[in-house]
Design a protein around this motif. Structure first.
Motif, short mmCIF file in Angstrom:
data_model
loop_
_atom_site.label_atom_id
_atom_site.label_comp_id
_atom_site.label_asym_id
_atom_site.label_seq_id
_atom_site.Cartn_x
_atom_site.Cartn_y
_atom_site.Cartn_z
N ALA A 8 -9.51 -5.34 25.75
CA ALA A 8 -10.75 -5.70 25.06
C ALA A 8 -10.57 -6.93 24.17
CB ALA A 8 -11.26 -4.52 24.23
N GLU A 9 -9.45 -7.02 23.46
CA GLU A 9 -9.26 -8.16 22.55
C GLU A 9 -9.08 -9.47 23.32
OE1 GLU A 9 -5.21 -6.05 22.89
OE2 GLU A 9 -7.32 -5.47 22.77
N VAL A 10 -8.47 -9.42 24.49
CA VAL A 10 -8.33 -10.62 25.33
C VAL A 10 -9.70 -11.02 25.87
CG1 VAL A 10 -7.32 -11.53 27.45
CG2 VAL A 10 -5.93 -10.14 25.91
N ARG A 58 -11.66 -14.59 25.38
CA ARG A 58 -12.17 -15.38 26.50
C ARG A 58 -13.63 -15.72 26.30
NH1 ARG A 58 -9.43 -14.81 32.00
NH2 ARG A 58 -7.52 -13.69 31.58
N LEU A 59 -14.41 -14.75 25.80
CA LEU A 59 -15.83 -15.00 25.54
C LEU A 59 -16.02 -16.10 24.51
CD1 LEU A 59 -17.32 -11.39 25.47
CD2 LEU A 59 -17.65 -13.13 27.23
N VAL A 90 -15.90 -16.06 32.54
CA VAL A 90 -15.01 -15.37 31.61
C VAL A 90 -13.72 -14.95 32.29
CG1 VAL A 90 -14.72 -13.30 30.20
CG2 VAL A 90 -16.81 -14.63 30.04
N CYS A 91 -13.79 -14.42 33.47
CA CYS A 91 -12.60 -13.92 34.16
C CYS A 91 -12.36 -14.63 35.49
CB CYS A 91 -12.74 -12.41 34.42
SG CYS A 91 -12.62 -11.46 32.91
#
Length: 66
Positions: A45-47, A51-52, A61-62
């Motif tokens: 979640a923190e990564v 990215r957002l 984003v991914c």
């Protein structure tokens, strides 16, 4: 949210193509293994939040560059 109980070595299957396996349990930490198609983004979640912060469109984003 669906909450499940699993033992080491057991899996949860999501949508037929994503497998989440419990690999190790040590104290209050659980190690999981995730097997997903290459086009599925899997992040902590923190990564994902970082990215957002650095992208302008949700689709990128991914992105894997493929």
């Amino acid at each position: 949210m669906l909450v499940l109980s699993r033992r080491i070595g057991e899996e949860v299957v999501i949508d037929g193509g994503i497998r989440v396996r419990i690999c190790q349990i040590s104290g209050d930490k659980v190690r999981i293994g995730i097997d997903a198609p290459r086009d599925v983004c899997v992040d902590r979640a923190e990564v994902h939040e970082r990215r957002l912060d650095f992208t302008t469109s949700p689709e990128s984003v991914c992105s894997t560059g493929n």
